[in-house]
Design an enzyme around this catalytic site. Structure first.
Site, PDB file in Angstrom:
ATOM      1  N   ARG A   6       0.818  -1.214   0.000  1.00  0.00           N
ATOM      2  CA  ARG A   6       0.000   0.000   0.000  1.00  0.00           C
ATOM      3  C   ARG A   6       0.848   1.257   0.000  1.00  0.00           C
ATOM      4  O   ARG A   6       0.531   2.231  -0.654  1.00  0.00           O
ATOM      5  CB  ARG A   6      -0.910  -0.018   1.223  1.00  0.00           C
ATOM      6  N   TYR A   7       1.901   1.229   0.788  1.00  0.00           N
ATOM      7  CA  TYR A   7       2.748   2.414   0.938  1.00  0.00           C
ATOM      8  C   TYR A   7       3.984   2.274   0.058  1.00  0.00           C
ATOM      9  O   TYR A   7       4.380   1.163  -0.289  1.00  0.00           O
ATOM     10  CB  TYR A   7       3.180   2.540   2.407  1.00  0.00           C
ATOM     11  N   ARG A  23       7.225   0.201   2.048  1.00  0.00           N
ATOM     12  CA  ARG A  23       7.082  -0.932   2.942  1.00  0.00           C
ATOM     13  C   ARG A  23       5.906  -1.799   2.551  1.00  0.00           C
ATOM     14  O   ARG A  23       4.949  -1.322   1.959  1.00  0.00           O
ATOM     15  CB  ARG A  23       6.937  -0.470   4.398  1.00  0.00           C
ATOM     16  N   CYS A  31      -3.487 -18.160  14.561  1.00  0.00           N
ATOM     17  CA  CYS A  31      -3.070 -17.388  15.736  1.00  0.00           C
ATOM     18  C   CYS A  31      -3.108 -18.317  16.951  1.00  0.00           C
ATOM     19  O   CYS A  31      -3.707 -19.395  16.900  1.00  0.00           O
ATOM     20  CB  CYS A  31      -4.025 -16.230  15.989  1.00  0.00           C
ATOM     21  N   CYS A  38      -9.054 -13.183  18.362  1.00  0.00           N
ATOM     22  CA  CYS A  38      -9.736 -11.987  18.851  1.00  0.00           C
ATOM     23  C   CYS A  38     -11.065 -11.878  18.119  1.00  0.00           C
ATOM     24  O   CYS A  38     -11.104 -11.938  16.889  1.00  0.00           O
ATOM     25  CB  CYS A  38      -8.909 -10.746  18.549  1.00  0.00           C
ATOM     26  N   CYS A  73     -11.241  -9.330  15.210  1.00  0.00           N
ATOM     27  CA  CYS A  73     -10.179  -9.443  14.199  1.00  0.00           C
ATOM     28  C   CYS A  73     -10.539  -8.686  12.922  1.00  0.00           C
ATOM     29  O   CYS A  73     -11.605  -8.877  12.348  1.00  0.00           O
ATOM     30  CB  CYS A  73      -9.932 -10.911  13.866  1.00  0.00           C
ATOM     31  N   ARG A  96      -9.002  -9.066  10.144  1.00  0.00           N
ATOM     32  CA  ARG A  96      -8.723  -9.925   8.996  1.00  0.00           C
ATOM     33  C   ARG A  96      -9.486 -11.232   9.094  1.00  0.00           C
ATOM     34  O   ARG A  96      -9.032 -12.270   8.650  1.00  0.00           O
ATOM     35  CB  ARG A  96      -7.214 -10.161   8.932  1.00  0.00           C
ATOM     36  N   ASP A 137     -11.773  -1.406  13.250  1.00  0.00           N
ATOM     37  CA  ASP A 137     -12.112  -1.515  11.826  1.00  0.00           C
ATOM     38  C   ASP A 137     -13.543  -2.026  11.650  1.00  0.00           C
ATOM     39  O   ASP A 137     -14.137  -2.568  12.577  1.00  0.00           O
ATOM     40  CB  ASP A 137     -11.131  -2.478  11.136  1.00  0.00           C
ATOM     41  N   ASP A 155      -7.742   3.279  10.215  1.00  0.00           N
ATOM     42  CA  ASP A 155      -7.283   2.632   8.986  1.00  0.00           C
ATOM     43  C   ASP A 155      -8.438   2.824   8.004  1.00  0.00           C
ATOM     44  O   ASP A 155      -9.508   2.236   8.174  1.00  0.00           O
ATOM     45  CB  ASP A 155      -6.953   1.159   9.231  1.00  0.00           C
ATOM     46  N   LYS A 157      -3.440   4.193   7.123  1.00  0.00           N
ATOM     47  CA  LYS A 157      -3.687   4.701   8.473  1.00  0.00           C
ATOM     48  C   LYS A 157      -3.694   6.230   8.475  1.00  0.00           C
ATOM     49  O   LYS A 157      -2.745   6.853   8.017  1.00  0.00           O
ATOM     50  CB  LYS A 157      -2.620   4.173   9.415  1.00  0.00           C
TER      51      LYS A 157
HETATM   52  C1  LIG Z   1      -0.082  -0.806   8.938  1.00  0.00           C
HETATM   53  C2  LIG Z   1       0.457  -1.177   7.628  1.00  0.00           C
HETATM   54  C3  LIG Z   1       1.804  -0.956   7.345  1.00  0.00           C
HETATM   55  C4  LIG Z   1       2.774  -0.325   8.321  1.00  0.00           C
HETATM   56  O1  LIG Z   1       2.411   1.009   8.570  1.00  0.00           O
HETATM   57  P1  LIG Z   1       3.312   1.913   9.542  1.00  0.00           P
HETATM   58  O2  LIG Z   1       2.538   3.169   9.697  1.00  0.00           O
HETATM   59  O3  LIG Z   1       4.626   2.095   8.868  1.00  0.00           O
HETATM   60  O4  LIG Z   1       3.460   1.155  10.828  1.00  0.00           O
HETATM   61  C5  LIG Z   1       2.258  -1.316   6.091  1.00  0.00           C
HETATM   62  N1  LIG Z   1       1.440  -1.858   5.170  1.00  0.00           N
HETATM   63  C6  LIG Z   1       0.128  -2.060   5.410  1.00  0.00           C
HETATM   64  C7  LIG Z   1      -0.729  -2.642   4.344  1.00  0.00           C
HETATM   65  C8  LIG Z   1      -0.409  -1.740   6.659  1.00  0.00           C
HETATM   66  O5  LIG Z   1      -1.698  -1.959   6.908  1.00  0.00           O
END
Ligand SMILES: *Cc1c(COP(=O)(O)O)cnc(C)c1O
Length: 396
Positions: A115-116, A119, A128, A132, A135, A137, A296, A333, A340
């Site tokens: 997404r980002y 990362r 798990c 929870c 959850c 997911r 969520d 989120d 986020k």
């Molecule tokens: C939460 C998340 C991250 C990590 O986000 P940070 O703000 O860097 O902790 C990375 N990818 C996805 C898809 C996420 O949901």
């Protein structure tokens, strides 16, 4: 003090060696209505109905460790409500979403969410230690209990290798620490061997559900792949037992920075007093509060959701009133996949004529004069505010 498990006839006579063995804990998880009743829990009708229908959505499993923290008499116990299904879980409301954070559309290869820019998230397993009820997911977790195999891992690594911007890989699931040492070592090793991957992160609730899992062997697996960061998931101060405290301290001693994630849950932790206690207790075991999440929109979790204002008000009561280290970032989120989004009390009130108008944690107003770029900004100062013999500030 008597160990909480002594309240349960079922576990009173379990030898310590068994109780402290994570494999025994996993083998003896409580997964049925009959087992919960046999453990001595007085079940509310809403729980009985919820458990009977639970297979349709998200399985129930609770480690003896976590169940021993449950109040057997009180159906509203904040520990119990996290893991024992209730009938409300089967009420679908119009706001519910199968994939609340839009992960499916951001998944270029199975088991990976990108997404980002720099990362990615790897969903290493669908299992798990305990489940929870809220959850996010639940569309996948607890269903097939699948763990990525060598082929899937190879495809994930190929994708990351081909994307040089990816410098941070977050391994989650499911719970990666519920895997055996060998499998975890294999997954972390494969990801770590990609040259541009600078750091690994693991998302886990194992120190809460199964602190016995944090063995010297596990620590040496994690240490092999440094820098490894851990995001732990805590909901309530009662989860920080001596066993969990020891697990966190052992992880910290292994050089792993520990962060915490907490989901705001109605009736469980939705007050400033509970969150503040939790944040303080976490710092004592060397866990740095990271995120406080708005719940969520996963299916059947309406019973747990709080208004956004609850989270904002909690942050307002923390920031400035206690250590900055104890203040997590409150995030939503974004439904549908925006990632986020941090929200919180507004401390920035306005920008007026080159002055930022701010308020502090007590509600007092302050001004910060911004730097003046010669030739670009006209700065108007009232006479009274000019220092004696001030040079005219107007440049044009
Ligand atoms: C939460 C998340 C991250 C990590 O986000 P940070 O703000 O860097 O902790 C990375 N990818 C996805 C898809 C996420 O949901």
């Amino acid at each position: 003090m008597l160990h909480p498990r002594m309240r349960y006839a079922l576990w009173k006579d379990v030898p310590d060696d068994d109780w402290n063995n994570w494999k025994w804990q996993m083998k003896n998880r409580v997964c049925t209505l009959e087992a919960l009743a046999a453990a001595g829990l007085r079940l509310a009708p809403a729980e009985v109905q919820g458990i009977r229908r639970e297979e349709e959505r998200l399985r129930m499993a609770v480690t003896p460790h976590f169940l021993s923290l449950v109040d057997p008499e009180n159906p509203d116990c904040p520990i119990r409500r996290q893991v024992v299904p209730r009938i409300e879980e089967h009420f679908v409301c119009p706001r519910d979403m199968d994939d609340p954070c839009g992960e499916v559309k951001d998944s270029p290869v199975p088991g990976l969410v990108h997404r980002y820019p720099d990362r990615v998230l790897v969903l290493a397993t669908e299992a798990c230690a305990s489940y929870c009820r809220y959850c996010t997911r639940k569309r996948i977790v607890g269903k097939r209990l699948h763990t990525i195999d060598r082929d899937e891992l190879a495809r994930i690594c190929d994708y990351i290798s081909a994307n040089r911007k990816i410098r941070d890989v977050l391994v989650s699931g499911g719970d990666p620490l519920a895997l055996c040492d060998e499998k975890l070592d294999m997954i972390l090793g494969a990801l770590r061997s990609i040259r541009h991957v600078e750091m690994l992160r693991i998302g886990s609730r194992v120190p809460v559900f199964l602190p016995q899992r944090v063995t010297p062997a596990l620590l040496s697996v994690l240490r092999r792949h440094h820098p490894v960061y851990l995001s732990l998931h805590f909901s309530h101060p009662r989860e920080i037992t001596p066993e969990t405290a020891r697990a966190c301290e052992a992880l910290a001693d292994a050089g792993i920075p520990l962060g915490s994630q907490t989901v705001l849950l109605k009736g469980i932790n939705d007050s400033a007093a509970v969150i503040k206690r939790l944040m303080h207790d976490l710092l004592r075991v060397r866990v740095r509060p990271y995120y406080l999440y708005q719940c969520d929109l996963a299916v059947g979790t309406d019973q747990f959701r709080t208004p956004i204002s609850t989270g904002i008000n909690i942050i307002e009561k923390l920031r400035g009133h206690t250590s900055g280290y104890a203040v997590p970032t409150f995030v939503v989120d974004a439904p549908g996949g925006g990632g986020k989004i941090p929200i919180g009390p507004g401390y920035f009130i306005a920008l007026v004529e080159g002055r930022a108008v701010l308020r502090n944690y007590e509600g007092k107003i302050f001004e910060y004069p911004e730097p003046v770029e010669p030739g670009s900004i006209r700065v108007k100062l009232r006479k009274a505010e000019l220092p004696e013999k001030a040079e005219p500030l107007l440049v044009r």
